[in-house]
Design a protein around this motif. Sequence first.
Motif, PDB file in Angstrom:
ATOM      1  N   PHE A 115       0.828  -1.206   0.000  1.00 18.06           N
ATOM      2  CA  PHE A 115       0.000   0.000   0.000  1.00 18.06           C
ATOM      3  C   PHE A 115       0.863   1.257   0.000  1.00 18.06           C
ATOM      4  CE2 PHE A 115      -2.021   3.180   2.940  1.00 18.06           C
ATOM      5  CZ  PHE A 115      -2.901   3.707   2.016  1.00 18.06           C
ATOM      6  N   ILE A 118       2.602   1.744  -3.445  1.00 17.33           N
ATOM      7  CA  ILE A 118       1.651   2.188  -4.471  1.00 17.33           C
ATOM      8  C   ILE A 118       1.248   3.641  -4.223  1.00 17.33           C
ATOM      9  CG2 ILE A 118      -0.735   1.905  -5.258  1.00 17.33           C
ATOM     10  CD1 ILE A 118      -0.322  -1.130  -4.955  1.00 17.33           C
ATOM     11  N   ARG A 121       4.288   6.265  -4.932  1.00 13.83           N
ATOM     12  CA  ARG A 121       5.035   6.225  -6.195  1.00 13.83           C
ATOM     13  C   ARG A 121       4.791   7.473  -7.033  1.00 13.83           C
ATOM     14  NH1 ARG A 121       1.351   1.732  -9.465  1.00 13.83           N
ATOM     15  NH2 ARG A 121      -0.568   2.992  -9.458  1.00 13.83           N
ATOM     16  N   VAL A 127      -3.919   6.720  -5.071  1.00 14.15           N
ATOM     17  CA  VAL A 127      -4.308   5.344  -5.390  1.00 14.15           C
ATOM     18  C   VAL A 127      -5.416   5.434  -6.423  1.00 14.15           C
ATOM     19  CG1 VAL A 127      -5.326   3.211  -4.523  1.00 14.15           C
ATOM     20  CG2 VAL A 127      -3.716   4.480  -3.093  1.00 14.15           C
ATOM     21  N   ASN A 130      -7.240   0.786 -10.650  1.00 13.62           N
ATOM     22  CA  ASN A 130      -6.577  -0.490 -10.910  1.00 13.62           C
ATOM     23  C   ASN A 130      -5.724  -0.936  -9.715  1.00 13.62           C
ATOM     24  OD1 ASN A 130      -5.129   1.816 -11.710  1.00 13.62           O
ATOM     25  ND2 ASN A 130      -3.673   0.592 -12.884  1.00 13.62           N
ATOM     26  N   ASP A 131      -5.262   0.033  -8.906  1.00 15.69           N
ATOM     27  CA  ASP A 131      -4.603  -0.331  -7.656  1.00 15.69           C
ATOM     28  C   ASP A 131      -5.619  -0.988  -6.719  1.00 15.69           C
ATOM     29  OD1 ASP A 131      -2.217   0.911  -8.522  1.00 15.69           O
ATOM     30  OD2 ASP A 131      -2.921   2.857  -7.782  1.00 15.69           O
ATOM     31  N   VAL A 134      -6.024  -4.557  -7.456  1.00 16.51           N
ATOM     32  CA  VAL A 134      -4.919  -5.337  -6.890  1.00 16.51           C
ATOM     33  C   VAL A 134      -5.182  -5.619  -5.409  1.00 16.51           C
ATOM     34  CG1 VAL A 134      -2.457  -5.296  -6.293  1.00 16.51           C
ATOM     35  CG2 VAL A 134      -3.211  -4.459  -8.523  1.00 16.51           C
ATOM     36  N   PHE A 135      -5.620  -4.595  -4.667  1.00 13.25           N
ATOM     37  CA  PHE A 135      -5.905  -4.787  -3.242  1.00 13.25           C
ATOM     38  C   PHE A 135      -7.026  -5.808  -3.035  1.00 13.25           C
ATOM     39  CE2 PHE A 135      -4.312  -0.216  -2.575  1.00 13.25           C
ATOM     40  CZ  PHE A 135      -3.040  -0.669  -2.265  1.00 13.25           C
ATOM     41  N   GLY A 251      -9.468  -0.542  -1.289  1.00  9.95           N
ATOM     42  CA  GLY A 251      -9.816  -1.222  -2.528  1.00  9.95           C
ATOM     43  C   GLY A 251     -11.153  -0.773  -3.073  1.00  9.95           C
ATOM     44  N   SER A 254     -11.333   3.228  -3.867  1.00 13.87           N
ATOM     45  CA  SER A 254     -10.634   3.657  -5.084  1.00 13.87           C
ATOM     46  C   SER A 254     -11.435   3.361  -6.349  1.00 13.87           C
ATOM     47  CB  SER A 254      -9.258   2.982  -5.170  1.00 13.87           C
ATOM     48  OG  SER A 254      -9.395   1.580  -5.315  1.00 13.87           O
ATOM     49  N   LYS A 258     -10.248   8.438  -8.073  1.00 13.47           N
ATOM     50  CA  LYS A 258      -8.846   8.477  -7.660  1.00 13.47           C
ATOM     51  C   LYS A 258      -8.732   9.031  -6.243  1.00 13.47           C
ATOM     52  CE  LYS A 258      -6.277  11.560  -9.648  1.00 13.47           C
ATOM     53  NZ  LYS A 258      -5.493  12.259 -10.673  1.00 13.47           N
TER      54      LYS A 258
END
Length: 313
Positions: A115, A118, A121, A127, A130-131, A134-135, A251, A254, A258
């Motif tokens: 977390f 991500i 970055r 976040v 698409n992040d 993943v979560f 998750g 998001s 965004k």
Amino acid sequence: MVVSLILLVLGIVLLVKGADFLVSGAISLAATFGVSKMFMGLSLVAFGTSVPELVVSTIASVKGVPGVSISNVVGSNIANVALCLGIASVIGSLTVKSRTVRLEVPFMILVTIAFSAILLRNNPPQVVWNDGVVFLTFFVMYVYYLYRMAASDMKTEEFKGEGERIVFTVLKVIGGIIGLWIGGDLTVNSVVRISETLGISKSLISLTLVAVGTSLPEIATSIMAVRKGEPDITMGNVIGSNIMNILVVIGISSLFGKLTVDVGNYWMDISFMLAFSVLLFLFASTGRKIQKWEGVIFIAMYIPYIYLVVSRK
């Protein structure tokens, strides 16, 4: 002012009774189905106490206030370890299963690192949807782990016992979750109104009470569990709640837009969240318990964090 004080007392009462019902119901369900109390803490209790974070963060994302979603989770995860485990271990030392040290705490740290990576970055930290996918995929893996744990527990005689009537137990659990939710909401809103009436800084209120307020169910449940002599529910509640806050709350939030952070130096918050997670692993690894003095360290570390948050521009 008087009305706020009355609602504050009512909120605290609902928190205490809700925690009592949820813990008692979880213990009874564990006995009925022959699963460990650690499993109940990691799953049902953790989900129940994470409902406030899920509601607050999702609504914030839908209403276009994405910073609240992330800050709520980060602040809550810090408070869960620092306050929930800190206060609970001061009340009574928390024993920790070897499986928890080997599997569950490392998974919590892994999720926290993922977390953090991500989120940080990009500049500003964010976040995207698409992040979130993943979560949620990680959450499916977590659910599978819980399924395997339950299947393993039910093969042994260790956790089998006499539970209450299933309908009564389920109603008790549901009532406990509702009590925690309403009690936490009443408590936070009352404290905010009282603080504003007394002229306390609004920045202090907004930066601290939302995160701590949504952690009140975890705090109340953890204290009640340790007082009932159920350290597994306390440990499972905190670890499971921190995992679900990231995988489920972030998750899902998001997916509605965004999530960004609108405050500077967010590395500080992430660093504290990671530090508390690693410290939990170190304390749990030594002697398979979290002792009173270690709980004091958790609480003592939380004080400078709050100071830094409030003094940040």
